[in-house]
Design an enzyme around this catalytic site. Structure first.
Site, short mmCIF file in Angstrom:
data_model
loop_
_atom_site.label_atom_id
_atom_site.label_comp_id
_atom_site.label_asym_id
_atom_site.label_seq_id
_atom_site.Cartn_x
_atom_site.Cartn_y
_atom_site.Cartn_z
CG HIS A 56 65.93 71.90 23.43
ND1 HIS A 56 66.75 72.99 23.42
CD2 HIS A 56 66.29 71.19 24.51
CE1 HIS A 56 67.55 72.97 24.46
NE2 HIS A 56 67.30 71.88 25.14
CE1 TYR A 116 71.16 69.60 27.10
CE2 TYR A 116 68.95 69.55 26.18
CZ TYR A 116 69.91 70.16 26.97
OH TYR A 116 69.62 71.32 27.61
CG HIS A 151 73.35 79.86 21.94
ND1 HIS A 151 73.82 79.61 23.22
CD2 HIS A 151 72.56 78.79 21.63
CE1 HIS A 151 73.32 78.47 23.65
NE2 HIS A 151 72.56 77.95 22.71
CG PHE A 152 73.55 77.67 16.74
CD1 PHE A 152 74.34 77.58 15.62
CD2 PHE A 152 72.30 78.28 16.62
CE1 PHE A 152 73.93 78.09 14.41
CE2 PHE A 152 71.88 78.79 15.41
CZ PHE A 152 72.69 78.69 14.29
CG HIS A 153 78.62 79.11 15.00
ND1 HIS A 153 77.38 79.60 14.69
CD2 HIS A 153 79.08 78.53 13.87
CE1 HIS A 153 77.11 79.34 13.42
NE2 HIS A 153 78.11 78.69 12.90
NE ARG A 187 69.01 81.97 12.90
CZ ARG A 187 68.70 80.75 13.36
NH1 ARG A 187 67.79 80.59 14.31
NH2 ARG A 187 69.30 79.69 12.88
NE ARG A 188 67.69 80.18 9.62
CZ ARG A 188 66.80 79.24 9.90
NH1 ARG A 188 65.53 79.56 9.95
NH2 ARG A 188 67.18 78.01 10.12
#
Ligand code: HEM
Ligand SMILES: [Cu+2]
Length: 577
Positions: free
Chosen positions: A242, A246, A393-395, A456-457
């Site tokens: 996680h 950051y 989300h993470f793109h 996903r995946r």
């Protein structure tokens, strides 16, 4: 050797002059090596992305002869995509960026032999891990969860790579401590402060993955121990996994806070507030990783809930950032005659890629952050967990907030480092805007498919077609496929600009033509601790705050890991590929 410029509280900081030209050239060169290695990794990683987008568009291209020759499976491609983009590109870029900035901001001389050694070691780690990845001996996806097992070379390479980033931490922290000794009673300049705090956060965060890889996965993959406990490994992975987000966005924040106002023609709002933001991240980024494990057994709901609330707390410094960078932009636009509640936005220099890239990255991050709050809520997580929503989300976080910011930085940093020039503002601008639009469409398609329940995946375009035929996913599938093509065009434009720039002729040393774009400040932190505000004095002792950060992580992870260790269950490895 180093002379300090005259100080005026609101003026933009001037970079301390380094008169030793050979030293400066070497510092710039090592930084350039980090940055170019990063973008080479991104080039390979990103070219696989559109194939995956086509897959989520219902089009299977993995059976074509050329791809069959290049990739053993969808999953080999996906492992390369995740590792090269999210782990290699980010770490190399950040290592160069956050070594160079504090060295220039503090005007300190660092040991160049050690800096080059670290770069070479990190590259050696990358090459070690690349061999099994490219030969289909580490098709483990970028999370490499055991008991899925890969070649020991992959784990050893990963350990060397992450270990070398800790050497950069050591070099930067040592540089800062030496500066503090030489400048007693002085306030650390803002850019150096942000870099040191971010590196300290990363050192605390990286411990989890270092322990996992060095003590569990390497001995297991070498056959020295009979098995591995999947849950302990996964928990250690998310200790880092996680906080690494950051580590990906704070280096972008540095550009948003310190340099973006300059590109917009405005000022940093408040240095003390920026320092507070970074201290909050230092303390609060890591002890939150259990929000990735709501569904895992043998971790009590009490711990999961505590991590959830601590996750929500990390939203505060993110919101502080959105508001204060937003204010800096409004300040810039009104100075150019902008009017009205929103009309001022029109006055911003949208055609300038060094401006549009970080700003569009921020817009993307606001949307991504909102989705992140959904992911972290134990009530919503089961709806989106392991669905296409998550890559959606993470793109728009690492794939845009970070990546687009780094692309924008490269457009002024490479001229600064090399004395070359950006070849075409229009093409660079087109690359930036198409990346933003492509990723917005991609995110829409993938979030939407995730909500309908597409996992996903998964090679959804080729497996179990009947399962997907009845789902109402035609529109989001189409959006995802189109977005992949927009992003392919964008990547080609960007890399064309990048390589033309790198291959062009060097015109000067870059110092005067492309200086570090420091911004003016409305509320500076001041130069001397004696007269500084309470907030500045509270945030200055970073070594002590680093200790507190480590303590918080041990408190939030110690009991959880102790219980898992007491019930450890070692299982043998599997090779599924
Ligand atoms: C051309 C741009 C890109 C496209 C079209 C693209 C597309 C995709 C798609 C469709 C997936 C989901 C695959 C699946 O779950 O089966 C994926 C996964 C992923 N992407 Fe990208 N991507 C792009 C750029 C990036 C960038 C810039 C980053 C990070 C810096 C990134 C990081 C990742 C990661 C970490 C995964 C997860 C891999 C896994 O589940 O193991 N991607 N990408
Ligand atoms: Cu997380």
């Amino acid at each position: 050797m180093i002379t300090s410029p005259l100080y005026s509280p609101h003026a933009a900081r001037e970079t301390p002059v380094i008169s030793d030209a050979a030293y400066l050239a070497s510092l710039k060169k090592v930084t350039q090596y980090y940055i170019v290695t990063a973008f080479l990794a991104l080039l390979i990683g990103v070219l696989i992305g559109p194939l995956q987008a086509l897959n989520y568009g219902g089009i299977n291209v993995y059976d074509t002869p050329i791809l069959k020759a290049l990739l053993k499976s969808y999953y080999q491609g996906l492992s390369l995509h995740g590792v090269l983009n999210a782990l290699v590109f980010t770490q190399f870029f950040i290592s160069g960026w956050m070594l160079y900035l504090p060295a220039r901001d503090l005007g300190m001389r660092i040991n160049m032999k050690f800096a080059w050694f670290t770069y070479l070691l990190m590259t050696a780690g990358l090459l070690l891990a690349a061999v099994p990845l490219l030969t289909n001996n580490a098709t483990l996806l970028y999370t490499f969860y055991p008991p899925m097992e890969g070649s020991p070379l992959f784990y050893i390479g990963a350990a060397v790579m992450v270990g070398s980033s800790l050497l950069v931490v050591g070099q930067v922290v040592a540089m800062w401590v030496a500066w503090k000794r030489a400048n007693p009673g002085r306030v650390t300049p803002l850019v150096a402060f942000m870099c040191v705090a971010t590196w300290m956060m990363w050192a605390v965060a990286a411990l989890g993955i270092v322990i996992e890889v060095v003590f569990l996965l390497i001995p297991w993959s070498l056959g020295w121990v009979g098995g591995v406990d999947p849950l302990i490994s996964k928990t250690l992975f998310w200790w880092t996994g996680h906080a690494i987000v950051y580590f990906w966005v704070l280096p972008a924040y540095i550009a948003w806070y310190a340099f973006l106002p300059h590109h917009a023609g405005g000022r940093i709002v408040s240095e003390p507030l920026v320092r507070l933001t970074f201290v909050m991240f230092l303390l609060n980024s890591t002890p939150v990783g259990l929000h990735h494990q709501y569904a895992d057994p043998n971790i009590s709901v009490a711990w999961k809930t505590m991590h959830m609330f601590l996750t929500f707390l990390v939203a505060i410094p993110s919101l502080l950032t959105a508001f204060s960078v937003g204010a800096a932009l409004e300040d810039a636009a009104r100075a150019r005659g902008g009017r009205g509640l929103f009309g001022w936005m029109l006055r911003l220099p949208w055609g300038k890629p060094t401006f549009s890239a970080p700003v569009l990255a921020m817009v993307s991050f606001i949307l991504g952050g909102a989705g992140g709050i959904v992911n972290a809520s134990s009530a919503f997580a089961p709806v989106v967990h392991n669905t296409a929503w998550i890559p959606g989300h993470f793109h728009i976080t690492v794939g845009t907030a970070t990546t687009l910011t780094f692309m924008g930085i490269s457009l002024w940093l490479i001229p600064h480092l090399t004395g070359k020039r950006m070849p075409s503002v229009r093409l660079a601008s087109a690359a930036v805007w198409t990346w933003f639009v492509g990723m917005m469409v991609f995110a829409l398609g993938m979030h939407w498919q995730g909500l309908v329940g597409v996992p996903r995946r998964a090679l959804v375009s080729a497996t179990a077609q009947s399962v997907y035929r009845d789902m109402p996913i035609q529109i989001p599938q189409m959006l995802t496929a189109i977005s992949g093509m927009i992003l392919l065009v964008s990547a080609l434009l960007y890399f064309y600009v990048l390589f033309r720039m790198l291959l062009s002729r060097r015109l000067d040393d870059g110092e005067a033509a492309s200086p570090l774009p420091y911004s003016e400040v409305i509320s500076p932190a001041g130069q001397h601790l004696a007269g500084a505000s309470a907030l500045v004095r509270f945030t200055e002792p970073l070594l002590a705050l680093w200790g507190v950060a480590l303590l918080l992580v041990l408190l939030m992870y110690g009991p959880v890991l102790a219980r898992l260790a007491a019930n450890a269950e070692l299982v043998p490895g599997w090779r599924l590929y």
